[in-house]
Design an enzyme around this catalytic site. Structure first.
Site, PDB file in Angstrom:
ATOM      1  N   GLU A 118      -2.242 -24.902 -13.365  1.00 61.30           N
ATOM      2  CA  GLU A 118      -2.985 -25.170 -12.138  1.00 61.30           C
ATOM      3  C   GLU A 118      -3.424 -23.863 -11.467  1.00 61.30           C
ATOM      4  OE1 GLU A 118      -0.748 -29.325 -10.842  1.00 61.30           O
ATOM      5  OE2 GLU A 118      -0.374 -27.498  -9.672  1.00 61.30           O
ATOM      6  N   LYS A 130      -3.635 -21.070  -8.824  1.00 57.89           N
ATOM      7  CA  LYS A 130      -2.748 -20.536  -7.783  1.00 57.89           C
ATOM      8  C   LYS A 130      -3.630 -20.039  -6.653  1.00 57.89           C
ATOM      9  CE  LYS A 130       1.255 -17.662  -6.883  1.00 57.89           C
ATOM     10  NZ  LYS A 130       0.841 -17.474  -5.482  1.00 57.89           N
ATOM     11  N   ARG A 179       1.146 -22.187   2.223  1.00 59.52           N
ATOM     12  CA  ARG A 179       1.828 -23.389   1.737  1.00 59.52           C
ATOM     13  C   ARG A 179       2.073 -24.354   2.899  1.00 59.52           C
ATOM     14  NH1 ARG A 179       5.467 -23.584  -2.726  1.00 59.52           N
ATOM     15  NH2 ARG A 179       5.915 -25.771  -3.226  1.00 59.52           N
ATOM     16  N   ARG A 212       6.107 -23.474   4.809  1.00 58.15           N
ATOM     17  CA  ARG A 212       7.193 -23.332   3.829  1.00 58.15           C
ATOM     18  C   ARG A 212       8.518 -23.018   4.506  1.00 58.15           C
ATOM     19  NH1 ARG A 212       6.220 -18.839  -0.334  1.00 58.15           N
ATOM     20  NH2 ARG A 212       8.474 -18.754  -0.453  1.00 58.15           N
ATOM     21  N   GLU A 270      -1.465 -26.502  -0.231  1.00 59.91           N
ATOM     22  CA  GLU A 270      -1.817 -25.281   0.493  1.00 59.91           C
ATOM     23  C   GLU A 270      -3.016 -25.576   1.376  1.00 59.91           C
ATOM     24  OE1 GLU A 270      -1.593 -21.514  -0.836  1.00 59.91           O
ATOM     25  OE2 GLU A 270       0.124 -21.872  -2.130  1.00 59.91           O
ATOM     26  N   PHE A 304      -1.076 -30.463  -4.490  1.00 59.12           N
ATOM     27  CA  PHE A 304      -0.694 -30.385  -5.905  1.00 59.12           C
ATOM     28  C   PHE A 304       0.569 -31.157  -6.251  1.00 59.12           C
ATOM     29  CE2 PHE A 304       0.426 -26.197  -3.935  1.00 59.12           C
ATOM     30  CZ  PHE A 304       1.812 -26.359  -3.849  1.00 59.12           C
ATOM     31  N   ARG A 327      13.883 -21.831  -6.707  1.00 52.65           N
ATOM     32  CA  ARG A 327      12.905 -21.316  -7.676  1.00 52.65           C
ATOM     33  C   ARG A 327      13.183 -22.000  -8.999  1.00 52.65           C
ATOM     34  NH1 ARG A 327       9.563 -17.416  -5.969  1.00 52.65           N
ATOM     35  NH2 ARG A 327      10.362 -16.297  -4.170  1.00 52.65           N
ATOM     36  N   LYS A 346       4.499 -18.742 -12.394  1.00 48.35           N
ATOM     37  CA  LYS A 346       3.216 -18.244 -11.920  1.00 48.35           C
ATOM     38  C   LYS A 346       2.765 -17.073 -12.793  1.00 48.35           C
ATOM     39  CE  LYS A 346       5.611 -15.578  -8.328  1.00 48.35           C
ATOM     40  NZ  LYS A 346       5.814 -15.386  -6.886  1.00 48.35           N
TER      41      LYS A 346
END
Length: 512
Positions: A208, A210, A215, A230, A259, A299, A374, A380
């Site tokens: 996807e 970035k 966020r 976030r 986002e 997303f 994470r 990423k």
């Protein structure tokens, strides 16, 4: 709970590197704590003030105050006094702050004074981070660690979970469910050096765009829409166009992850600073929305029509997202089923960069949503190496930078909860950035020696660099090559900065 007890545990935790010993120390402390102590105890252990910045600098704290002979201060008394300190303003405020600080330190023993000074200057870095506190809390109350972690994830607050556990026991964890209107910590991504590496690690995945935006987590319950960052801050009132867009979607009750980003007249994304400035603007929102409109791009779907989707595979969550959100409002993506699709994924990355975005995120199709962590299933990929580091100090500039704090001392997180300096940079800063960082770093200053101003390690900055090299000048044995500032990340806490160990993992050939 007496402050002296907390200060002693903090010191003992700082003195040990063994995770098991840290957990044992915290478990014992939590067994002694009352539920009402928790909202103070947990932030203090992590070196945070619940009140945030309260305007007390190292100059005030450097004035000697005779310590008390015996401990008497409780953590809640200290918290109340610091709240009063934070509310001081107007003429004579400096003198009043100094008086209140003197009153506090005069009631504290020598050990308590040392702890309080470290807490107020941001120097309490004993490694008692939230993950260790979760384990200690579980042991103290007899709850399962996994259940405590999930409750914290859904509550977005270790303090609220700890308070409920200490008051009512493990059964209290049942209260913490995914609820529309109550934000959860977002899932975050690790890094990969290339699309090929990401696909090799993940297998079938979606690649996807970035986006270089902010966020957000959007909650809708009927006509009520809430937008959170976030860090779980409520910014609904600043983004009327996001509220309007959420009300146009098909569902009546949902939580979506995405986002917000601002596009220029040419359809290309505006700079991160412009988007961040718009999202941060609280004054004259209507004018700001006209001048720098933002668009939500989603997303992921965490909840739809009362169904908790967190444990579903990403492929199923995305199907729910596609049912609710029209394609123009969803992030662009391509699905990679196997190595044969790698060329298409590489082309997708190139096209994404051409559109002005910063890279891609590869997401495993079978992975659940690991809120607040994470996850290894999100990787990423950016075309340059970047790090989120913490500013440890800065040097006064010369020439056209005279009077400006210019050369930054950059640190990565270490395993013991501290920071290791990786190098310096004065590159990549515009005049506006120099003005802003000088003002901000002076607010964080805790000492000055010659031309170097030491600051509280609170400010996160995104740094681009060309690679690493070994260096005996720095504590980790490495330094950054050609480091330059990309942007400041005020939306990130120092606890979210990159670690030294992650750097070694990304560059295995330079480990000393």
């Amino acid at each position: 709970m007496l402050l002296s007890r907390l200060a002693r545990v903090s010191q003992e935790v700082a003195a040990t590197s063994a995770r098991s010993r840290k957990i044992a120390l915290l478990a014992e402390l939590f067994r002694e704590a009352a539920a009402d102590d928790v909202p103070v105890v947990i932030p203090y252990l992590a070196g945070r003030l619940p009140q945030g910045r309260i305007g007390v600098g190292w100059k005030v704290l450097s004035r000697p105050v005779a310590p008390a002979a015996e401990p008497s201060l409780t953590v809640r008394e200290v918290d109340a006094l610091l709240t009063t300190l934070g509310e001081v303003s107007g003429p004579g405020s400096q003198g009043e702050r100094a008086r209140l600080v003197g009153e506090l330190l005069g009631a504290a023993t020598e050990d308590e004074q040392r702890f309080l000074s470290g807490l107020l200057t941001g120097e309490v870095r004993q490694g008692a981070l939230d993950a260790v506190a979760v384990e200690g809390l579980a042991r103290a109350t007899g709850a399962a660690s996994a259940d405590v972690r999930r409750a914290v994830m859904l509550a977005g607050s270790l303090q609220s979970v700890a308070e409920a556990l200490l008051a009512d026991g493990p059964g209290a964890l049942e209260r913490f469910r995914l609820t529309v209107g109550r934000p959860v910590l977002p899932m975050l991504a690790h890094s990969a050096s290339s699309v090929a590496e990401a696909v090799a690690k993940l297998g079938p995945c979606a690649v996807e765009e970035k986006l270089d935006g902010i966020r957000v987590q959007v909650h809708r319950d009927g006509d009520t829409v809430r937008v959170h960052t976030r860090t779980l801050d409520d910014i609904t009132g600043r983004l009327p166009e996001v509220t309007a867009a959420a009300r146009e979607l098909r569902g009546e009750r949902f939580i979506l992850d995405g986002e917000v980003i601002s596009f220029g007249g040419d359809g290309r994304p505006r700079s991160f600073q412009e988007t961040a400035g718009r999202v941060g603007s609280r004054v004259d929102v209507a004018t700001a929305a006209r001048e720098v409109p933002v668009s939500p791009v989603f997303f992921d779907a965490l909840s739809v029509d009362g169904r908790d989707l967190l444990d579903l595979p990403f492929s199923e969550r995305h199907a729910e997202l596609a049912r609710l959100v029209p394609e123009p409002m969803r992030v662009r993506r391509t699905v990679v089923s196997g190595p044969g699709d790698l060329d298409a994924a590489e082309r997708f990355l190139a096209e994404t960069l051409e559109r002005g975005h910063e890279g891609v995120v590869a997401k495993g199709l079978d992975a659940p949503y690991s809120a607040g962590r994470r996850g290894a299933s999100w990787l990423k990929v950016k075309p340059v190496h970047t790090l989120d580091l913490v500013v440890l100090a800065a040097e006064w500039g010369h020439g056209r930078r005279t009077g400006k704090l210019s050369n930054l001392h950059l640190g990565a997180r270490t395993a013991d909860g501290g920071f290791a300096m990786l190098g310096k940079t004065f590159k990549g800063m515009t005049d506006a950035v120099l003005e802003w960082q000088t003002e901000r770093l002076r607010e964080l200053a805790v000492g000055e020696s010659g031309y170097v101003v030491t600051v509280r390690p609170e400010l996160v900055v995104e740094i681009a660099y060309d690679g690493l090299q070994r260096s005996t000048r720095y504590p980790a044995g490495i330094t950054l090559r050609f480091a330059r500032v990309i942007r400041y990340r005020e939306d990130k806490r120092p606890e979210e900065a990159d670690t030294v160990e992650a750097l070694f993992a990304a560059h295995p050939g330079v480990r000393p």
